[in-house]
Scaffold this motif. Structure first.
Motif, PDB file in Angstrom:
ATOM      1  N   CYS A  21       0.757  -1.134  -0.042  1.00  0.00           N
ATOM      2  CA  CYS A  21      -0.161   0.069   0.013  1.00  0.00           C
ATOM      3  C   CYS A  21       0.716   1.323   0.026  1.00  0.00           C
ATOM      4  O   CYS A  21       1.906   1.553   0.742  1.00  0.00           O
ATOM      5  N   GLU A  63      -0.173   6.628   1.747  1.00  0.00           N
ATOM      6  CA  GLU A  63      -1.375   7.664   2.178  1.00  0.00           C
ATOM      7  C   GLU A  63      -2.658   6.645   1.883  1.00  0.00           C
ATOM      8  O   GLU A  63      -3.903   6.999   2.156  1.00  0.00           O
ATOM      9  N   LYS A  64      -2.639   5.378   1.363  1.00  0.00           N
ATOM     10  CA  LYS A  64      -3.930   4.510   1.555  1.00  0.00           C
ATOM     11  C   LYS A  64      -3.797   3.453   2.307  1.00  0.00           C
ATOM     12  O   LYS A  64      -4.656   2.741   2.440  1.00  0.00           O
ATOM     13  N   SER A  95      -6.719   3.465   4.954  1.00  0.00           N
ATOM     14  CA  SER A  95      -7.944   3.046   4.424  1.00  0.00           C
ATOM     15  C   SER A  95      -8.072   1.490   4.295  1.00  0.00           C
ATOM     16  O   SER A  95      -9.054   0.775   4.310  1.00  0.00           O
ATOM     17  N   LEU A 147      -9.451   0.776  -3.851  1.00  0.00           N
ATOM     18  CA  LEU A 147      -8.556   1.800  -3.387  1.00  0.00           C
ATOM     19  C   LEU A 147      -7.294   2.048  -4.323  1.00  0.00           C
ATOM     20  O   LEU A 147      -6.440   2.695  -4.159  1.00  0.00           O
TER      21      LEU A 147
END
Length: 315
Positions: free
Chosen positions: A8, A11-12, A15, A63
């Motif tokens: 990931c 920044e993700k 989430s 995402l």
């Protein structure tokens, strides 16, 4: 259980963690901050129930992790953990009934590629079938059925048609459309060589004497029924990870044997049997794809219905 690894972008990560935490089918959630090098980011790992895999993967792909990072799955043979037991119990349904669609697409896509290995197996299978016809050996015919690799492209055709993945359809059609004619041409050369050298005896090409292998070219309703049952069983095996059942599918259908019989019949001048064998081949191919597609449609609709009642939260 399945082991999930997701690379990931930083920044993700929050989430992605939120998706995994929210799903009742998740256990053993681990984050390695900054561990991923290429592409750069965090490495998130979790063990997930097979029944939950499709929904979790869809959420992670939303995402854009399949493009900006990476998502991998691998099967776990053993998981000794109360948390894993709770995750499997919380995910509705049975693991054997769950379809992981991305896994299915990847698997059928790989098995439908036109490559040297596929062509070699298909050619050897056709040659075995021709030997079985010439020697009136049903055992050799069965051997040709097992060796034949054609179910991979046939399954890919069904998956591509149901999911509208036209890249899969094109790839599988190319494998079958090029593979079978090429294998039959090589088999034709072998049959002509056998006839010229008389290595199998003078009566080898008198096909009316070979009653033990008549089932190969006898096309009819039973052929279609067997092909559809085999296609249904094969797709059930692929979607439920019961790969051992595929051996039974290979033995039950006469795709490769029909191709080999057609070549031998052509060399023998038995054009009626040749045409019947080609018909047998087409009936089996179409029947397998149709039944496999029906199984996929039924399982897809059933899984969509189950999602509506699935508890996403741990409470």
């Amino acid at each position: 259980m399945l082991h999930l690894r997701a690379v990931c972008p930083q920044e993700k990560t929050a989430s992605a963690l939120g998706i995994l935490r929210a799903h009742a089918g998740t256990a053993h959630l681990v984050v390695h901050r900054g561990a991923a090098v290429e592409p750069a980011g965090d490495l998130v790992e979790a063990d997930i129930a097979r029944e939950a895999a499709d929904e979790i993967i869809d959420a992670l792909c939303a995402l854009d992790l399949d493009h900006t990072g990476g998502i991998t799955l691998e099967a776990l043979d053993t998981a000794l953990s109360d948390a894993a037991d709770r995750a499997e119990e919380a995910a509705p349904g049975e693991a054997a009934d769950a379809v992981v669609w991305e896994e299915l697409v990847a698997r059928t896509g790989e098995e439908s590629r036109l490559n040297v290995t596929f062509l070699a197996f298909l050619t050897i299978a056709c040659l075995l079938a021709a030997v079985g016809v010439l020697t009136n050996s049903a055992v050799t015919i069965v051997g040709a059925m097992v060796v034949g690799p054609e179910f991979g492209p046939l399954a890919a055709l069904a998956v591509g048609l149901v999911l509208r993945r036209w890249d899969l359809v094109r790839r599988a059609a190319a494998a079958l459309g090029i593979g079978f004619p090429l294998a039959m041409v090589v088999t034709l050369g072998g049959a002509l060589l056998v006839r010229a050298t008389d290595v199998f005896g003078a009566d080898a090409f008198r096909l009316e004497r070979n009653h033990d292998v008549d089932f190969v070219f006898s096309v009819g309703v039973p052929s279609l029924v067997v092909a559809m049952l085999a296609g249904a069983a094969g797709m059930l095996a692929m979607t439920s990870a019961k790969s051992a059942a595929l051996v039974g599918v290979f033995i039950s259908v006469t795709t490769v044997p029909a191709a080999g019989y057609a070549v031998v019949a052509a060399v023998a001048g038995e054009w009626s049997r040749c045409l019947q064998s080609v018909g047998q081949l087409l009936v089996n191919l179409l029947g397998i794809v149709a039944a496999a597609a029906i199984v996929l449609i039924v399982r897809r609709n059933g899984q969509r219905s189950a999602v509506g009642t699935r508890p996403l939260s741990r409470g």
